[in-house]
Design a protein around this motif. Structure first.
Motif, PDB file in Angstrom:
ATOM      1  N   LEU A 276      72.109 -86.047  -3.126  1.00 48.99           N
ATOM      2  CA  LEU A 276      70.667 -85.860  -2.910  1.00 48.99           C
ATOM      3  C   LEU A 276      70.317 -84.380  -2.948  1.00 48.99           C
ATOM      4  CD1 LEU A 276      69.681 -86.250   0.841  1.00 48.99           C
ATOM      5  CD2 LEU A 276      71.970 -85.677   0.056  1.00 48.99           C
ATOM      6  N   GLU A 277      69.027 -84.126  -3.117  1.00 42.58           N
ATOM      7  CA  GLU A 277      68.520 -82.753  -3.059  1.00 42.58           C
ATOM      8  C   GLU A 277      68.181 -82.462  -1.600  1.00 42.58           C
ATOM      9  OE1 GLU A 277      64.926 -82.156  -5.263  1.00 42.58           O
ATOM     10  OE2 GLU A 277      64.909 -79.996  -4.874  1.00 42.58           O
ATOM     11  N   CYS A 278      68.811 -81.423  -1.061  1.00 41.19           N
ATOM     12  CA  CYS A 278      68.671 -81.192   0.366  1.00 41.19           C
ATOM     13  C   CYS A 278      68.248 -79.753   0.635  1.00 41.19           C
ATOM     14  CB  CYS A 278      70.015 -81.479   1.028  1.00 41.19           C
ATOM     15  SG  CYS A 278      69.862 -82.119   2.657  1.00 41.19           S
ATOM     16  N   TRP A 279      67.076 -79.585   1.228  1.00 41.11           N
ATOM     17  CA  TRP A 279      66.601 -78.256   1.619  1.00 41.11           C
ATOM     18  C   TRP A 279      66.363 -78.274   3.121  1.00 41.11           C
ATOM     19  CZ3 TRP A 279      64.771 -74.282  -1.986  1.00 41.11           C
ATOM     20  CH2 TRP A 279      64.883 -74.647  -3.343  1.00 41.11           C
ATOM     21  N   ILE A 280      67.344 -77.870   3.878  1.00 38.38           N
ATOM     22  CA  ILE A 280      67.190 -77.829   5.338  1.00 38.38           C
ATOM     23  C   ILE A 280      67.492 -76.409   5.805  1.00 38.38           C
ATOM     24  CG2 ILE A 280      67.910 -78.775   7.566  1.00 38.38           C
ATOM     25  CD1 ILE A 280      68.797 -81.310   6.127  1.00 38.38           C
ATOM     26  N   TRP A 281      66.464 -75.737   6.273  1.00 39.46           N
ATOM     27  CA  TRP A 281      66.617 -74.339   6.685  1.00 39.46           C
ATOM     28  C   TRP A 281      66.283 -74.174   8.161  1.00 39.46           C
ATOM     29  CZ3 TRP A 281      63.939 -70.770   2.501  1.00 39.46           C
ATOM     30  CH2 TRP A 281      64.582 -70.955   1.264  1.00 39.46           C
ATOM     31  N   PRO A 282      66.940 -73.223   8.836  1.00 38.34           N
ATOM     32  CA  PRO A 282      66.611 -72.958  10.243  1.00 38.34           C
ATOM     33  C   PRO A 282      65.373 -72.073  10.370  1.00 38.34           C
ATOM     34  CG  PRO A 282      68.418 -71.545   9.572  1.00 38.34           C
ATOM     35  CD  PRO A 282      68.057 -72.380   8.362  1.00 38.34           C
ATOM     36  N   VAL A 283      64.220 -72.642  10.038  1.00 40.03           N
ATOM     37  CA  VAL A 283      62.950 -71.920  10.148  1.00 40.03           C
ATOM     38  C   VAL A 283      61.999 -72.734  11.025  1.00 40.03           C
ATOM     39  CG1 VAL A 283      63.177 -70.666   7.974  1.00 40.03           C
ATOM     40  CG2 VAL A 283      62.147 -72.947   7.974  1.00 40.03           C
TER      41      VAL A 283
ATOM     42  N   SER B 225      56.284 -69.618  19.195  1.00 43.30           N
ATOM     43  CA  SER B 225      57.421 -70.473  19.537  1.00 43.30           C
ATOM     44  C   SER B 225      58.746 -69.770  19.266  1.00 43.30           C
ATOM     45  CB  SER B 225      57.357 -71.753  18.707  1.00 43.30           C
ATOM     46  OG  SER B 225      58.548 -72.465  18.834  1.00 43.30           O
ATOM     47  N   ALA B 226      59.771 -70.136  20.043  1.00 45.62           N
ATOM     48  CA  ALA B 226      61.115 -69.590  19.830  1.00 45.62           C
ATOM     49  C   ALA B 226      61.666 -69.984  18.461  1.00 45.62           C
ATOM     50  CB  ALA B 226      62.059 -70.097  20.922  1.00 45.62           C
ATOM     51  N   THR B 227      61.050 -70.979  17.825  1.00 44.91           N
ATOM     52  CA  THR B 227      61.533 -71.432  16.510  1.00 44.91           C
ATOM     53  C   THR B 227      60.984 -70.577  15.370  1.00 44.91           C
ATOM     54  OG1 THR B 227      59.652 -72.925  16.295  1.00 44.91           O
ATOM     55  CG2 THR B 227      61.659 -73.835  17.275  1.00 44.91           C
ATOM     56  N   CYS B 228      60.003 -69.728  15.665  1.00 46.59           N
ATOM     57  CA  CYS B 228      59.342 -68.958  14.600  1.00 46.59           C
ATOM     58  C   CYS B 228      60.276 -67.878  14.053  1.00 46.59           C
ATOM     59  CB  CYS B 228      58.065 -68.321  15.137  1.00 46.59           C
ATOM     60  SG  CYS B 228      57.116 -67.499  13.853  1.00 46.59           S
ATOM     61  N   THR B 229      60.324 -67.753  12.738  1.00 44.59           N
ATOM     62  CA  THR B 229      61.171 -66.739  12.099  1.00 44.59           C
ATOM     63  C   THR B 229      60.316 -65.826  11.214  1.00 44.59           C
ATOM     64  OG1 THR B 229      61.563 -68.001  10.068  1.00 44.59           O
ATOM     65  CG2 THR B 229      63.028 -68.466  11.937  1.00 44.59           C
ATOM     66  N   ALA B 230      60.945 -64.762  10.734  1.00 42.62           N
ATOM     67  CA  ALA B 230      60.244 -63.842   9.835  1.00 42.62           C
ATOM     68  C   ALA B 230      59.795 -64.568   8.563  1.00 42.62           C
ATOM     69  CB  ALA B 230      61.153 -62.670   9.479  1.00 42.62           C
ATOM     70  N   LYS B 231      60.591 -65.540   8.114  1.00 44.23           N
ATOM     71  CA  LYS B 231      60.231 -66.314   6.903  1.00 44.23           C
ATOM     72  C   LYS B 231      58.925 -67.083   7.100  1.00 44.23           C
ATOM     73  CE  LYS B 231      64.458 -67.163   4.312  1.00 44.23           C
ATOM     74  NZ  LYS B 231      65.514 -66.658   5.228  1.00 44.23           N
ATOM     75  N   ASP B 232      58.708 -67.591   8.330  1.00 49.51           N
ATOM     76  CA  ASP B 232      57.477 -68.335   8.607  1.00 49.51           C
ATOM     77  C   ASP B 232      56.260 -67.405   8.509  1.00 49.51           C
ATOM     78  OD1 ASP B 232      58.678 -70.945   9.383  1.00 49.51           O
ATOM     79  OD2 ASP B 232      59.569 -69.737  10.974  1.00 49.51           O
ATOM     80  N   LYS B 233      56.407 -66.229   9.083  1.00 52.78           N
ATOM     81  CA  LYS B 233      55.299 -65.265   9.070  1.00 52.78           C
ATOM     82  C   LYS B 233      54.985 -64.819   7.638  1.00 52.78           C
ATOM     83  CE  LYS B 233      56.240 -63.532  13.694  1.00 52.78           C
ATOM     84  NZ  LYS B 233      56.835 -62.459  14.475  1.00 52.78           N
TER      85      LYS B 233
END
Ligand code: MN
Ligand code: MN
Length: 306
Positions: free
Chosen positions: A106-113, A152-160
């Motif tokens: 499968l195509e899997c895109w799971i990132w810690p963002v 949130s503690a889950t927010c990353t630079a990638k999200d911003k």
């Protein structure tokens, strides 16, 4: 037959908007995809779709025999009951890896963002596909919602970074204002039955053989919930009985004070103290700085139950 793209049960804004966005993206790559949701939309999601003039996905509860993409989850408990009879083509997610398995690659895109839409934004970029203005708007809202406007503690630079680009595409000049407008809609509880509030953002977990339910209501000011708190406490106790849970925790998160009051219905309240070092009083406790179920509440409780 179209490929269905959908998020988790009790769909939140990310599950709705990532499904719409991934369906758009895949369509542009030549796949016949349509977005779906597993249940009714929340007032917040309706607000977001209306704001950017996007049609709500159809509600689909049975997926047997269909080709599907999952967004915003990879847990069987969060997927349709007949997912085992569907063919999972791919997953776009930002949670810990769940227990969905496939019979084919499968195509899997799971990132810690902080949000599935942040991952989706990177997919559009990777394949050089333009994001339509309306879809950029709803993806932006999904990220603001999941990251609680970057708090949130889950927010990353990638999200911003993703939000900056999406705001530009969508023509949004003030993200903070958009985020607050959204959370004000989310905060409105008047006239909503307690059970609906408890289940609005609710997930069941298996913690070392114990069934543990965790719900969350995010508001701009906890006092909004004063009138309904007693009903909420009654309702989680009833839900615990009905579902045979070890514990149900309902997080009442104050996004301005950046903490959560947790309401507890449990066979053993001491797990909360074990998890957070705070002793509950009268079935409640204040957890300073705790805003994320995924990153703060679930891991600590899992350790306490281990
Ligand atoms: Mn979600
Ligand atoms: Mn999400």
């Amino acid at each position: 037959m179209s490929i269905l793209v959908f998020g988790h049960k009790n769909p939140d804004t990310d599950s709705v908007c990532a499904a719409i966005g991934l369906a758009d993206f895949k369509k542009k790559l030549g796949e016949d995809t349509v977005p779906a949701v597993q249940g009714e939309l929340t007032p917040e999601s309706n607000f977001v779709l209306e704001k950017f003039n996007v049609t709500a996905p159809q509600i689909v509860t049975s997926y047997a025999g269909k080709d599907v993409y999952l967004v915003d989850h990879s847990d069987l408990a969060q997927s349709p009951d007949d997912l085992g009879e569907a063919n999972v083509l791919g997953i776009v997610d930002h949670h810990k890896l769940g227990d969905v398995t496939t019979s084919q690659p499968l195509e899997c895109w799971i990132w810690p963002v902080g949000c599935s839409c942040t991952v989706l934004k990177s997919m559009y970029n990777f394949f050089n596909v333009d994001i339509p203005k309306d879809i950029a708007g709803i993806m932006l809202c999904a990220i603001l919602s999941d990251t609680v406007i970057f708090k949130s503690a889950t927010c990353t630079a990638k999200d911003k970074e993703a939000c900056k680009d999406l705001a530009e595409i969508a023509g949004v000049s003030d993200m903070q204002e958009l985020g607050m407008d959204m959370f004000k809609v989310k905060s409105a509880v008047d006239g909503t039955p307690a059970r609906e509030l408890v289940l609005r953002d609710y997930k069941d977990f298996d913690m070392n053989g114990n069934k543990v339910g965790i719900g969350q209501l995010e508001v701009v000011d906890l006092s909004i919930l004063d009138k309904v708190k007693a009903d909420l406490e009654k309702d989680i106790a009833a839900l615990k009985q009905e579902g045979g849970h070890h514990s149900i925790f309902l997080l009442l998160t104050d996004i301005m004070k950046e903490g959560s009051e947790v309401l507890i219905a449990s066979d053993d309240e001491s797990v909360l103290e074990k998890a957070f070092g705070v002793a509950p009083k009268n079935g409640k406790a204040w957890l300073e700085g705790v805003m994320s179920r995924k990153k703060q509440v679930v891991p600590n409780l899992e350790k306490a139950f281990a």
